[in-house]
Design an enzyme around this catalytic site. Structure first.
Site, mmCIF file in Angstrom:
data_model
loop_
_atom_site.group_PDB
_atom_site.id
_atom_site.type_symbol
_atom_site.label_atom_id
_atom_site.label_comp_id
_atom_site.label_asym_id
_atom_site.label_seq_id
_atom_site.Cartn_x
_atom_site.Cartn_y
_atom_site.Cartn_z
ATOM 1 N N ASN A 199 9.887 -0.477 -6.913
ATOM 2 C CA ASN A 199 8.680 0.136 -6.791
ATOM 3 C C ASN A 199 9.040 1.765 -7.471
ATOM 4 O OD1 ASN A 199 8.389 -1.734 -5.243
ATOM 5 N ND2 ASN A 199 7.998 -0.727 -2.914
ATOM 6 N N GLU A 253 0.993 -13.172 -4.003
ATOM 7 C CA GLU A 253 -0.706 -13.032 -2.899
ATOM 8 C C GLU A 253 -2.039 -12.169 -3.780
ATOM 9 O OE1 GLU A 253 0.411 -12.729 1.735
ATOM 10 O OE2 GLU A 253 1.249 -10.566 0.881
ATOM 11 N N LYS A 269 -4.498 -0.172 3.655
ATOM 12 C CA LYS A 269 -3.660 -1.461 3.275
ATOM 13 C C LYS A 269 -3.207 -1.762 2.012
ATOM 14 C CE LYS A 269 0.776 -2.831 4.198
ATOM 15 N NZ LYS A 269 1.177 -4.181 4.590
ATOM 16 N N ASN A 314 -1.353 -9.622 4.357
ATOM 17 C CA ASN A 314 -2.273 -8.783 3.384
ATOM 18 C C ASN A 314 -3.591 -8.393 2.504
ATOM 19 O OD1 ASN A 314 -0.181 -7.154 3.098
ATOM 20 N ND2 ASN A 314 1.723 -8.321 1.976
ATOM 21 N N ASN A 334 2.490 -3.838 -5.675
ATOM 22 C CA ASN A 334 2.353 -5.166 -6.339
ATOM 23 C C ASN A 334 2.761 -5.786 -7.286
ATOM 24 O OD1 ASN A 334 2.407 -3.953 -3.278
ATOM 25 N ND2 ASN A 334 2.328 -6.315 -2.377
ATOM 26 N N GLY A 342 7.805 -17.383 8.320
ATOM 27 C CA GLY A 342 8.449 -16.862 6.882
ATOM 28 C C GLY A 342 9.130 -15.245 7.529
#
Lengths: 309, 309
Positions: free
Chosen positions: A211, A271, A193, A114, A201, A21
């Site tokens: 964002n 995710e 993080k 993540n 997100n 990826g």
């Protein structure tokens, strides 16, 4: 064979990268650039063939670079000095048998996921070392063998278990546009993080906005603040400090469309489970209500389902 | 002049309808159909001219009917036996001076707003009676003088203050396809409608899905349940009973796109303030957390802001 790394540092690493990826190919590009040996392992055999046959094409700023790389389907994984795990967290489980087969006391694993769901896997032993990393670069895969770097940030790494000379790594991997920072506390590094991701997100994915809109829209900013408040409380982080960090990231990336948003737009799995799902589970375990995280968790999960229908 | 109503019931009402939107024109159509005198008051003079000049065109099932109506801009409002207030709740404040000017001890006001924010206005006295109503029909305005009925439900009405012979009304207004039901407890009637709206409307607007998707998508259904749980607790309603009602409405209207969704899609102001905003305010006043309602309240408010930018 390119001997740059050995010439420069007397040290050339044999690195395996699992995952074709954006992040996997970004790391492969910078590692090749630094002269290391790189082998990429992909899920699809076609991608491995494409990478080996046509080279890895790396768009960065205005320039294009092309690197010769070795790539194989994951079934052909072999041992490496350093194995970088650059798949999504929800793909780790499928990977587990392959990692077991190449587990060696000389090998170091670098996890670049993540969220914090993969932290459980850190308890595995038999490796020389386990290192966690968080990547703040932006990158987009254009095709099976081409990527473009869309944002320049840094990579933070931190030793989780075992022994690894991170400073030597940093010296050899570090190069222009690819800074690496070593952190003492891996748990705090991942937690911080996570807090940034858990707010930005899912909200960008739900509202389909870049964002920056989360900051400039009072109502969205307020929701972001509530999510950060819950997450910092749960993870024992300083709310004010983390809020400043979230604001800084929003500003710095204001034009960006988050990966979760683009995943939703392309009907791909997100995710969400690794990020807000982790916080919801942790909230449940500790009997601490996290309704704002629960809301975005269920929203994005529901949107994934709509996309599939 | 059409004497049907007087011939039929010995009674012909002089009705003023404030608001030229879907609900105002729907009521005007059915009242004309029953033979009453109808005057429509609109915000824009052009709409009043169009209605007076071209008649009110009503699409219902496969048929089209056309009624002659009197229409004036709101500035020309005069007294009526019954004044139906068919504007959005957020437009009520602008209307207030006009209503004051026609306040008469012989006149009855019928409020047809969603939400409960307008309940404060019920305390005004000097009217013969104040009646609250909730409309379960679906209607869409096609142009300034044309509407189509998109869903057949009923109208519930309930006396709030003063004296009004609702049974006589019901007999005279009631006609095929336009059932009217009298409720004893106006507060409960509005509360129940609020609970249905607070869950379905914002979630369909956020996720851009028809009503049915909220039921058939596990994650969305779960969010809807949380919103209903908070609202019923706050409004002292039975959660289980209300949940069954919400499910029934979702099923019955599964193909519909809610008015809040179409408002968002057309960059129009929504009724979020009157619906979830009311619940959030009530929660704050009573120190009862309503995070799921707060989330949708801020989400839709933020989406309105994005639409305007």
């Amino acid at each position: 064979m390119n001997e740059t790394a050995k010439e420069k540092w007397g040290y050339k690493m044999d690195v395996g990268i699992v995952g074709g990826g954006a992040i996997g190919l970004l790391f492969a590009s910078y590692l090749k650039r630094a002269g290391h040996m790189v082998t990429i392992y992909t899920k699809r055999a076609e991608q491995a063939m494409k990478l080996t046959g046509e080279g890895l094409v790396f768009h960065r700023g205005g320039s294009v670079e092309k690197y010769h790389v070795e790539a194989f389907p994951i079934e052909q994984i072999r041992e490496h000095e350093l194995l970088i795990i650059a798949v999504k967290q929800y793909q780790l489980e499928d990977l587990s048998p392959y990692l077991k087969s190449v587990k060696k006391p000389e090998s170091t694993l670098l996890y670049l996921q993540n969220g914090m769901g993969h932290v459980k896997g850190f308890k595995e032993n038999g490796w020389h070392a386990i290192v966690a990393g968080v990547v703040e670069h932006g990158a987009k895969r254009m095709s099976d063998h081409e990527i473009v770097q869309t944002g320049f940030g840094k990579t933070k790494i931190s030793l989780v278990t075992g022994q690894s000379d991170l400073h030597r790594w940093t010296a050899t991997l570090h190069n222009k546009g690819f800074p690496i920072e070593i952190k003492d506390n891996w748990h705090e590094m991942l937690s911080r993080k996570l807090v940034v991701n858990c707010a930005i997100n899912p909200l960008t994915a739900i509202f389909k906005v870049p964002n920056g809109e989360l900051l400039y829209n009072d109502h969205f900013q307020n929701l972001m603040k509530k999510i950060v408040k819950e997450a910092t409380f749960l993870l024992h982080l300083d709310e004010r400090e983390m809020w400043d960090e979230v604001v800084a990231v929003c500003k710095y990336t204001e034009q960006n469309r988050s990966s979760m948003l683009t995943d939703i737009e392309n009907n791909r799995k997100t995710e969400i489970e690794a990020i807000n799902g982790f916080l919801v589970e942790k909230g449940n375990e500790n009997n601490i209500p996290v309704p704002y995280n629960d809301f975005v968790y269920k929203s994005v999960s529901g949107m994934e389902q709509v996309g599939k229908a």
